[in-house]
Design an enzyme around this catalytic site. Sequence first.
Site: not given
Length: 575
Positions: A149, A301, A303, A305
């Site tokens: 993340s 961010d 990734d 999400d």
Amino acid sequence: MRHKPDILKLAKEWLTPVFDAATHDAVQDMMASEPKELEESFYKNIEFGTGGIRGVMGIGNNRINKYTLAKSTQGVSNYLQQSFPNQTLKAVIAYDCRHNSNSLAKVVADVFSANGIQVYLFSGLRPTPELSFAVKKLNCQCGIVLTASHNPPEYNGYKVYWEDGGQIVPPEDRNIIDAIEKLDYSQIKFEANEDLIQYINAEIDEAFVASSIANASFDTTKEAKENLEIVFTSLHGTSITVIPDTLAQAGYSKVHIVLEQAIPDGDFPTVQSPNPEEPEALAMALALADITKADIVVGTDPDCDRLGVAVRNNEGQMILLNGNQTMILMTAFLLEEWKKAGKIDGRQFVGSTIVSTPMITKLATAYAVECKMGLTGFKWIAKMIKDFPELEFIGGGEESFGYMVGDAVRDKDAVAATLLICEIAAQAKERGSTVYKELLKLYVTHGFYKEHLISITKKGIEGLAEIHHMMVSLRENPMKKINGQRVTMVEDFQTSKVKNVLTGKEKSIYFPKADVLIYYTEDGSKICARPSGTEPKIKFYISVNVTLDIVDNFIKTEALLNDKIKNIITDMQLN
């Protein structure tokens, strides 16, 4: 320096023939000259937290490496075979821009295939929400995404998704952990069956984009879309592979991309932290917004999400919204759209978490829709969809900059959420309003709630002990007053008890046990203490509220709430 015998014993296991020569050399170097690093690397097995495994990359059983992830994958494989007997087992794997993610993803694929499991492996980096979507699209029993993340560059991670597309929850999480802990490294099957590994890309990408547009589009006119000026940054992450295309196909033509941050890079060279929760991360996007006169800024961010959003205030200045504010705006918009469509009949719900703003409950009540609350982490919101199939899920979010629109993706999804916030902005602009003005209207209607997060980092073994001591102290020596206000109620999710401090009466909380403590005061303030499940931090979530009679009194009223938050921080010695 003498090592603890158990540390040396664990380290020497990594000198056996199970591990390769490079690993042997690294362990021997640590044993000879890096005692502190040796202890940190071996003092415990890396653990599943609220988002799976996340940790520093390196050698050792407390580090992210091919052996710890292979062991985890072997445990998942064993549990899949136990859980789905006589079925053709399938797993899909995605990975982000972090160092080693692609090679670690191939290790995971190799182990699954060595266990006779069909593997779908994305041929390049992809957003986490696309992995969740792909689990259901490809009828897989399991999905894995390699990501840490928004953590610093030295981190990586491993998140496990189940057949519903959501992250693992009880009992799967505990059962998988048990399956992993039963294993010795020598039991890992590393020899890949390449015939069982299929690379995937465009077909799933196209379906995911189409699904995102279908779920997050709400009759915004062509002119409104074309009139909205958007600045977007992927912060060197995966969203660059999907979000520009999604916005373009949805009809948004004026999208200005921060080119310096558009190239995926695990070093995140232009930011101190690739976390859209932190203002510094969006500095370059805000600068571009000033040049382009943009209406809205969106940054995701690594990734993809979480999303950070900035909009113009009444003075025309760009201001950053926090996660609670974007959640309120998105939920209010969805509820209004469902109401206009005549789709609210008492069988719908929205979802949030116990550390997020209480305003979400007020909002849901106003629309006669249930608001279900879960522990921190989107896996609990996804679980609500599974647990209540008789109810329709409208949307849900949490304070940490995540939102989920509908149930096509069962995790926080910055792709659909980016499109949704652009729909809100475009429609507001067409009406002569702004996103900021719409937020102020919500405060007048439902109450002005303001939140603040204090995050205290405590790294390493000593840090873990400090965090534990802080939670013990809050439980054993509970505060009677906070900022001069009597504490009226304390919720302890570790003991599953809620206590009315004024009467002494207790009752049970029907939530999974968690190391979370919440204080409520007589003026409606809420203070939550919670150690992070994925980072070496303890977090304090502060929420205060007051009635806002008219929009014109916003600045004066906000100053009062800011003072209240500062006083709470001082009183609790959090500064």
